[in-house]
Design a protein around this motif. Structure first.
Motif, short mmCIF file in Angstrom:
data_model
loop_
_atom_site.label_atom_id
_atom_site.label_comp_id
_atom_site.label_asym_id
_atom_site.label_seq_id
_atom_site.Cartn_x
_atom_site.Cartn_y
_atom_site.Cartn_z
N ASP A 100 1.58 30.81 29.65
CA ASP A 100 2.73 31.19 30.08
C ASP A 100 3.74 32.05 29.21
OD1 ASP A 100 2.20 29.93 32.59
OD2 ASP A 100 3.28 28.08 32.04
N ASP A 101 3.57 31.64 27.99
CA ASP A 101 4.35 32.22 26.90
C ASP A 101 3.56 33.44 26.43
OD1 ASP A 101 6.08 32.69 24.64
OD2 ASP A 101 4.85 31.49 23.23
N PRO A 102 4.20 34.62 26.48
CA PRO A 102 3.36 35.89 26.04
C PRO A 102 3.12 35.94 24.83
CG PRO A 102 5.50 36.31 27.16
CD PRO A 102 5.66 35.04 27.04
N ALA A 103 3.63 35.22 23.67
CA ALA A 103 2.94 35.15 22.31
C ALA A 103 1.88 34.22 22.33
CB ALA A 103 4.33 34.54 21.60
N GLN A 104 1.77 33.22 23.00
CA GLN A 104 0.55 32.23 22.78
C GLN A 104 -0.45 32.96 23.82
OE1 GLN A 104 0.55 29.58 21.53
NE2 GLN A 104 -1.37 28.66 22.46
N LEU A 110 -6.52 37.05 21.69
CA LEU A 110 -7.24 37.67 20.50
C LEU A 110 -8.28 36.88 20.09
CD1 LEU A 110 -6.73 39.82 18.10
CD2 LEU A 110 -5.25 37.79 17.20
N HIS A 111 -8.12 35.41 20.13
CA HIS A 111 -9.33 34.73 19.94
C HIS A 111 -10.47 34.78 21.02
CE1 HIS A 111 -7.50 32.70 16.29
NE2 HIS A 111 -6.44 32.54 17.06
N PHE A 112 -9.95 34.84 22.08
CA PHE A 112 -11.02 35.28 23.32
C PHE A 112 -11.80 36.23 22.88
CE2 PHE A 112 -12.54 36.41 27.23
CZ PHE A 112 -12.96 35.28 27.80
N LEU A 113 -11.04 37.42 22.37
CA LEU A 113 -11.88 38.79 22.55
C LEU A 113 -12.65 38.76 21.04
CD1 LEU A 113 -9.14 41.22 23.50
CD2 LEU A 113 -11.30 40.67 24.86
N LYS A 114 -12.19 38.00 20.09
CA LYS A 114 -12.84 37.67 18.82
C LYS A 114 -14.14 36.87 18.97
CE LYS A 114 -11.95 34.22 16.73
NZ LYS A 114 -12.66 32.95 16.24
N ASN A 115 -14.35 36.11 19.81
CA ASN A 115 -15.28 35.19 20.45
C ASN A 115 -16.54 36.21 21.03
OD1 ASN A 115 -14.53 33.03 18.96
ND2 ASN A 115 -14.37 31.76 20.64
#
Length: 182
Positions: A100-104, A110-115
């Protein structure tokens, strides 16, 4: 093995070795995040619905495949195993679409795309033959060689048969000439 492979394989494997070790030693936080995905998939896959055990098993899998890959032992197989183990890890660990939080959400994306980038590298590594022909090429080559050999054997057999017919005809003609006519 080239210098690039000697350096790149351990670098790519480090994430899996470290992450696998952490998942094996401290599975509770990861099991909590993985529980919803495991609840959906466990019955369909026929595995126990025990998130901590599955997180530990995935961690051991990642760690073992990472070590093998870093050492250059069965690199294509170990890269494939790491790729397969990365998929549930990514889906359970970084569901940015649920934040829900935009920063989160940004951090998880970012981690999803890194993976996904790691997955791409593993997919390339899983088909890398290090300049040597792969099994499918070898099988196709063997089939082509066998076909060529069979065609050549057929030509040779035809030639031998023609020669034998000619020799038989000559032998008959000589026999007829040698017979006394009387």
């Amino acid at each position: 093995m080239s210098v690039v492979r000697r350096v790149a394989r351990p670098l790519l494997a480090l994430t899996f070795i470290d992450g696998g070790w952490d998942a094996f030693r401290h599975p509770s936080a990861k099991a909590e995040r993985a529980a919803p995905l495991i609840d959906k998939l466990a019955p369909a896959l026929g595995v126990p619905n025990d998130p901590e055990m599955l997180v530990r098993a995935n961690g051991l899998t990642m760690m073992g495949a990472g070590v093998l890959f870093a050492l250059g032992r069965a690199p294509r197989t170990s890269a494939t195993v790491m790729a397969v183990s990365l998929i549930p890890t990514t889906l359970a660990g970084h569901p940015f679409w649920e934040a829900d939080d935009p920063a989160q959400r940004r951090q998880q994306r970012l981690h999803f795309l890194k993976n996904l980038g790691l997955l791409g590298g593993l997919l390339i590594a899983s088909v890398d033959t290090a300049g040597k022909p792969g099994m499918s090429w070898r099988a196709q080559r063997a089939a082509k060689d066998a076909s060529r050999t069979a065609r050549q054997a057929k030509r040779d057999a035809r030639h031998v048969a023609q020669t034998a017919r000619r020799e038989a005809k000559l032998a008959r003609a000589q026999l007829v000439d040698a017979l006394p006519i009387g």
